[in-house]
Write an enzyme that holds these catalytic residues in place. Structure first.
Site, PDB file in Angstrom:
ATOM      1  N   CYS A 241       0.872  -1.171   0.000  1.00 18.99           N
ATOM      2  CA  CYS A 241       0.000   0.000   0.000  1.00 18.99           C
ATOM      3  C   CYS A 241       0.908   1.219   0.000  1.00 18.99           C
ATOM      4  O   CYS A 241       1.729   1.393   0.908  1.00 18.99           O
ATOM      5  CB  CYS A 241      -0.909   0.006   1.233  1.00 18.99           C
ATOM      6  N   CYS A 490     -11.621  18.289  11.456  1.00 23.83           N
ATOM      7  CA  CYS A 490     -11.422  17.245  10.444  1.00 23.83           C
ATOM      8  C   CYS A 490     -12.592  17.208   9.461  1.00 23.83           C
ATOM      9  O   CYS A 490     -12.686  16.289   8.658  1.00 23.83           O
ATOM     10  CB  CYS A 490     -11.244  15.883  11.108  1.00 23.83           C
TER      11      CYS A 490
END
Length: 533
Positions: A241, A490
């Site tokens: 990844c 966020c």
């Protein structure tokens, strides 16, 4: 440290933004011009062991809804449209005769040919068939399973383009949701409104994640591990990844190899049988230490000593190997019991000059490089001289509190999760920081009680979950009247909503800085500075 559940700064919230950014996100489909490589193993989709198709698809036949009359397009129609923007999910936004279409994989400024897949009254969804005119920001995504995994939604966009788009996303939310005035230069050359700075990005926006949470399944070739495709429990197998630290990939690969060698069974969601559920790997960037957590459906691990020996030999950086037992039939990763199989119960890392002990279940920001940037901006906006009293609402394990305490006279942190406060106190002791006090409870309940005790805050810092601040906390801030408020967000939409409330209550938003904590995903953090008018 206890081994009970940790929340951190409530950011199961936030890192669900990016931890499951690698999992339950939709694939950013690319047209045929994409040239991503494929391998035999990497990118194959498998269901959990023994799962039937009914486990991953809705049961029964879905009933087709009646077509909506009077729309300028119809389902399955092909059309060419200009992409004029991108929404918060990373989908291109275009219009066909005034009708809005969302197109996964299309970028602003492109002309594309699409097929209409679904229509609603006000908007529809279309599949990208061909790029007639490409955006200068279009790049070829380097990840070989980008189309399938979907954990990164905008790898097909240049990094400079991502940073610019994330700033614009913040601006759009401030204007549209908060009805706030964002700074522009007027005809006289003067500037008015909120200053939104360029997004603070990374010099190297790859391999930034320090934690991997990998579900394990099985196929004819043996154990596989990767991430879930959106809306299913199909595991996208992966060998690497590109946003994970390389050592995390190595540990996951080694666990799969050893599991195959010893014939370890994997958990079956339908029957509740099978042993290995998840592999969790944590990497301390500064110290180099690593922790491996095997999440199992029971305490007994066959060939446990051989597993431990093989992992220690292959990955010398591993300082802790733990087992978490989760016997519940749930998609929650961790169970209640964690035990150490080898090594310490924690690993250590630093953010700036502050050291943190990280246990199997404790929260820790997944991008330590940008976390230091984010917290540095928070301290800057707090404007501390060393004489101030600061309250850190939603303090989690005390990460921001301990940063602030180095520059303030006294810091008070409050968090509703008791285990997070245990970690916060432990981290304060670890760093011998004594001008900080942590208390368990809801901010909107604890802060008024502090005020009754004579505690007056010069600065209040909030770092809420994605849902934003509790309305009662905003009322508490307005009643307490600190000189400054620093809002770490966020979620740009709830940031804009809450800034509107604070502005209506007598505060002025001076500046907002977006920070790219999760490159190649649609998520963006922001830090806002407010002063009392």
């Amino acid at each position: 440290m206890s081994n009970t559940n940790r929340s951190g700064r409530g950011k199961n919230r936030r890192n669900s933004a990016a931890s499951q950014a690698q999992g339950n996100a939709s694939a950013s489909r690319q047209p045929s011009q994409s040239s991503r490589p494929s391998t035999r193993q990497q990118g194959k989709e498998v269901r959990p062991q023994g799962a039937s198709l009914s486990a991953v698809r809705p049961k029964g036949r879905t009933r087709e809804s009646a077509p909506i009359e009077g729309l300028p397009v119809s389902k399955n129609e092909e059309t060419v449209i200009d992409i004029i923007g991108m929404n918060h999910d990373g989908e291109g936004v275009g219009r066909a005769n005034g009708y809005t279409l969302f197109v996964q994989g299309a970028l602003p400024g492109e002309t594309v040919r699409v097929r209409v897949m679904k229509t609603k009254k006000q908007y529809g969804y279309a599949k990208l068939l061909e790029i007639v005119k490409a955006s200068p920001d279009r790049v070829s995504a380097p990840c070989p399973i980008y189309d399938q995994c979907g954990g990164c939604q905008i790898q097909h966009m240049s990094y400079a383009g991502q940073l610019a788009w994330k700033r614009q996303l913040v601006v759009d939310n401030l204007q549209r949701i908060g009805k706030l005035n964002v700074m522009v230069e007027d005809m006289e050359g003067t500037e008015q409104g909120i200053r939104v700075l360029p997004t603070m990005g990374m010099d190297e926006p790859w391999r930034y994640r320090n934690k991997a949470q990998v579900p394990i399944g099985v196929t004819e070739g043996g154990l596989v591990g990767g991430f879930y495709a959106k809306g299913s429990h199909r595991i996208i197998d992966m060998e690497t990844c590109l946003i994970q630290h390389e050592h995390n990939d190595e540990v996951v690969a080694k666990v799969k190899e050893i599991g195959n060698h010893f014939g370890i069974s994997t958990y079956n969601e339908e029957t509740g049988r099978g042993l290995l559920r998840h592999v969790v790997v944590k990497k301390a960037f500064r110290t180099g230490e690593m922790m491996l957590v095997l999440v199992t459906n029971g305490r007994d691990i066959p060939y446990k000593d051989e597993w431990i020996g093989s992992i220690r030999e292959a990955i010398p950086h591993v300082a802790s190997i733990c087992q978490n037992v989760n016997k519940k039939q749930t998609n929650v990763i961790f169970g209640d019991e964690t035990r150490v199989l080898w090594g310490r119960d924690v690993i250590y890392d630093y953010i700036g000059d502050v050291q943190f002990a990280i246990s199997a279940r404790s929260f820790y920001q997944v991008n330590p490089v940008q976390t230091e940037v984010l917290y540095g901006k928070t301290v800057e906006y707090a404007g501390l001289s060393g004489k101030e009293t600061v309250i850190d609402a939603y303090c989690g394990i005390g990460t921001i509190s301990l940063f602030l305490a180095q520059h303030a006279d006294q810091v008070y942190g409050v968090e509703i999760v008791p285990e997070a406060i245990e970690d916060a106190r432990s981290n304060a002791l670890l760093n011998e920081i004594r001008n900080v006090k942590f208390e368990v409870g809801a901010s909107e309940d604890v802060i008024p009680r502090w005020k009754e005790q004579g505690i007056e805050a010069d600065v209040i810092v909030v770092d809420p979950p994605r849902k934003g601040c509790d309305p009662r906390l905003l009322e508490t801030i307005l009643e307490m009247k600190p000189e400054r408020v620093v809002y770490v967000s966020c979620n740009p939409s709830t940031l804009a909503r809450d800034l509107r409330v604070l502005e209506d209550g007598g505060y002025q938003t001076v500046e907002v800085t977006p920070v790219d904590m999760f490159p190649h995903t649609v998520h963006v953090e922001s830090v806002a500075m407010l002063v009392r008018s």
